[in-house]
Write an enzyme that holds these catalytic residues in place. Structure first.
Site, PDB file in Angstrom:
ATOM      1  N   THR A 164      -0.160  -4.653 -10.441  1.00 42.72           N
ATOM      2  CA  THR A 164      -0.633  -4.409  -9.091  1.00 42.72           C
ATOM      3  C   THR A 164       0.568  -4.446  -8.158  1.00 42.72           C
ATOM      4  O   THR A 164       1.712  -4.469  -8.619  1.00 42.72           O
ATOM      5  CB  THR A 164      -1.734  -5.410  -8.708  1.00 42.72           C
ATOM      6  OG1 THR A 164      -2.286  -5.048  -7.441  1.00 42.72           O
ATOM      7  CG2 THR A 164      -1.229  -6.836  -8.674  1.00 42.72           C
TER       8      THR A 164
ATOM      9  N   LYS B 103       3.627  -0.960  -9.637  1.00 44.40           N
ATOM     10  CA  LYS B 103       3.025   0.159 -10.357  1.00 44.40           C
ATOM     11  C   LYS B 103       3.998   1.297 -10.650  1.00 44.40           C
ATOM     12  O   LYS B 103       3.833   2.020 -11.638  1.00 44.40           O
ATOM     13  CB  LYS B 103       1.814   0.681  -9.587  1.00 44.40           C
ATOM     14  CG  LYS B 103       0.646  -0.295  -9.552  1.00 44.40           C
ATOM     15  CD  LYS B 103      -0.565   0.301  -8.865  1.00 44.40           C
ATOM     16  CE  LYS B 103      -1.720  -0.685  -8.843  1.00 44.40           C
ATOM     17  NZ  LYS B 103      -2.938  -0.117  -8.233  1.00 44.40           N
TER      18      LYS B 103
ATOM     19  N   ASN C 217      -0.869   1.346 -13.859  1.00 45.98           N
ATOM     20  CA  ASN C 217      -1.565   0.093 -13.556  1.00 45.98           C
ATOM     21  C   ASN C 217      -1.955  -0.673 -14.810  1.00 45.98           C
ATOM     22  O   ASN C 217      -2.380  -1.818 -14.727  1.00 45.98           O
ATOM     23  CB  ASN C 217      -2.817   0.357 -12.700  1.00 45.98           C
ATOM     24  CG  ASN C 217      -4.004   0.804 -13.540  1.00 45.98           C
ATOM     25  OD1 ASN C 217      -3.877   1.704 -14.378  1.00 45.98           O
ATOM     26  ND2 ASN C 217      -5.158   0.208 -13.313  1.00 45.98           N
TER      27      ASN C 217
ATOM     28  N   ASP D  37      -6.635   3.483 -12.532  1.00 47.79           N
ATOM     29  CA  ASP D  37      -7.097   3.301 -11.153  1.00 47.79           C
ATOM     30  C   ASP D  37      -7.923   4.490 -10.662  1.00 47.79           C
ATOM     31  O   ASP D  37      -9.034   4.333 -10.151  1.00 47.79           O
ATOM     32  CB  ASP D  37      -5.901   3.114 -10.208  1.00 47.79           C
ATOM     33  CG  ASP D  37      -5.403   1.681 -10.150  1.00 47.79           C
ATOM     34  OD1 ASP D  37      -6.181   0.768 -10.471  1.00 47.79           O
ATOM     35  OD2 ASP D  37      -4.233   1.482  -9.781  1.00 47.79           O
TER      36      ASP D  37
ATOM     37  N   GLY E 174      -2.296   6.549   3.077  1.00 44.63           N
ATOM     38  CA  GLY E 174      -1.303   5.946   2.200  1.00 44.63           C
ATOM     39  C   GLY E 174      -0.840   6.905   1.127  1.00 44.63           C
ATOM     40  O   GLY E 174      -1.506   7.917   0.833  1.00 44.63           O
ATOM     41  N   ALA E 175       0.325   6.575   0.531  1.00 43.56           N
ATOM     42  CA  ALA E 175       0.884   7.430  -0.518  1.00 43.56           C
ATOM     43  C   ALA E 175       1.524   6.596  -1.621  1.00 43.56           C
ATOM     44  O   ALA E 175       2.418   7.055  -2.321  1.00 43.56           O
ATOM     45  CB  ALA E 175       1.909   8.394   0.074  1.00 43.56           C
ATOM     46  N   GLY E 176       1.066   5.351  -1.768  1.00 37.39           N
ATOM     47  CA  GLY E 176       1.594   4.467  -2.808  1.00 37.39           C
ATOM     48  C   GLY E 176       0.917   4.698  -4.145  1.00 37.39           C
ATOM     49  O   GLY E 176       0.313   5.746  -4.391  1.00 37.39           O
ATOM     50  N   GLY E 177       1.003   3.681  -5.025  1.00 35.20           N
ATOM     51  CA  GLY E 177       0.478   3.815  -6.379  1.00 35.20           C
ATOM     52  C   GLY E 177      -1.003   4.122  -6.429  1.00 35.20           C
ATOM     53  O   GLY E 177      -1.441   4.999  -7.197  1.00 35.20           O
ATOM     54  N   ALA E 178      -1.810   3.428  -5.620  1.00 41.74           N
ATOM     55  CA  ALA E 178      -3.252   3.678  -5.633  1.00 41.74           C
ATOM     56  C   ALA E 178      -3.560   5.083  -5.135  1.00 41.74           C
ATOM     57  O   ALA E 178      -4.402   5.788  -5.705  1.00 41.74           O
ATOM     58  CB  ALA E 178      -3.971   2.642  -4.778  1.00 41.74           C
TER      59      ALA E 178
ATOM     60  N   GLY F 272     -14.342  -1.356  -2.674  1.00 37.94           N
ATOM     61  CA  GLY F 272     -13.418  -1.272  -3.797  1.00 37.94           C
ATOM     62  C   GLY F 272     -13.902  -1.963  -5.060  1.00 37.94           C
ATOM     63  O   GLY F 272     -13.217  -1.924  -6.085  1.00 37.94           O
TER      64      GLY F 272
END
Length: 288
Positions: free
Chosen positions: A69, A73, A94, A109, A133-137, A251
């Protein structure tokens, strides 16, 4: 003749920082117990610069696998032996599976999120999706929704380089079109949005009062609003959307569904999803 007892447990884990309030272990342990598996799930705080040590330790101790997490990631990828096609396409991991001495990176994910959407009667096919957002998730969710037939993916992110890179990746690797929008204060949500997904850590414990800085007047009643944050599930973001009459998705479904996928990858057995869902509901004081 009495059968010899086996005391050594198979180990799985979650590495992250922060991770103290991550309930994945409750879900996985409930599944292990139900099927009588001698597995354990450890929730481990791993600081950013100690990730190589943690991965080497898991390798040395013969872990069956582990989750990643925030903030690991993407950083974990160079430490692994192989990636699945999904993880390579997404560019984030993940879940790690140990097979024949190799550590293989996977990403469950986005699949977990997609299942949660469908469980709520929402089909992304032909829809316009906007992600915060543009991260791992966000990478996992955007790619899986695109592969599921989404028509257009909008990426709203403060960092232009990362946001544009994700939009380009979606456009180049899937059949969906994608656009980048810079996240300015009180950013407007594109009018054509059908599904809005909050993919940052805003609202995650310990800052459970945080809310994304968007213009909530640009949310339309027919939009579906989802949040990948699960702790707490009823985030201020979702509360604001619900007050305006929009359908909201927490979530928790994503968390349970990705945990069920991980369970199968690590144990080779189908996860008891009902039991795992009930365990998570009890943890949050909710009705199963």
């Amino acid at each position: 003749m009495q059968q010899e007892k086996i005391y050594r447990a198979e180990l799985t884990a979650c590495f992250g920082d922060p991770v103290d309030e991550n309930p994945t272990g409750v879900i996985e342990e409930a599944g292990y117990k139900t099927l009588g598996l001698n597995y354990r799930y450890l929730t481990v705080r791993v600081e950013k610069d100690r990730l190589p040590d943690a991965v080497n330790g898991a390798r040395a101790m013969g872990f069956r696998g582990f989750n990643l997490t925030i903030p690991h990631k993407v950083a974990v990828i160079p430490l692994l032996d192989e990636l699945t096609e999904a993880a390579r396409l997404i560019g984030a991991v993940n879940t790690v599976i140990s097979e024949n001495g190799k550590l293989i990176g996977e990403n469950t994910d986005g699949k977990g999120f997609l299942t949660s959407l469908r469980d709520n009667g929402i089909d992304p096919a032909g829809k316009t999706i906007t992600l915060l957002g543009a991260g791992g998730a966000a990478r996992a969710v955007s790619v899986e929704l695109a592969l599921a037939g989404a028509r257009h993916i909008n990426i709203i992110n403060r960092g232009e380089e990362r946001g544009m890179e994700l939009a380009s990746a979606v456009s180049e690797r899937t059949n969906a079109a994608a656009s980048y929008f810079r996240w300015i204060p009180q950013v407007s949500i594109p009018e054509e949005t059908n599904i809005l997904v909050q993919c940052t850590n805003i609202g995650l414990f310990p800052d459970v009062t945080g809310k994304p800085d968007v213009n909530y007047d640009t949310l339309r009643p027919e939009m579906v609003v989802a949040d990948v944050v699960f702790n707490r599930p009823d985030t201020p973001f979702l509360q604001e959307a619900a007050r305006r009459g929009l359908k909201t998705i927490t979530g928790l479904g994503m968390l349970v569904n990705q945990a069920a996928l991980n369970f199968k990858l690590w144990t080779g057995q189908d996860a008891p999803v009902g039991v795992m869902t009930e365990a998570l509901a009890r943890e949050f004081g909710l009705d199963p």
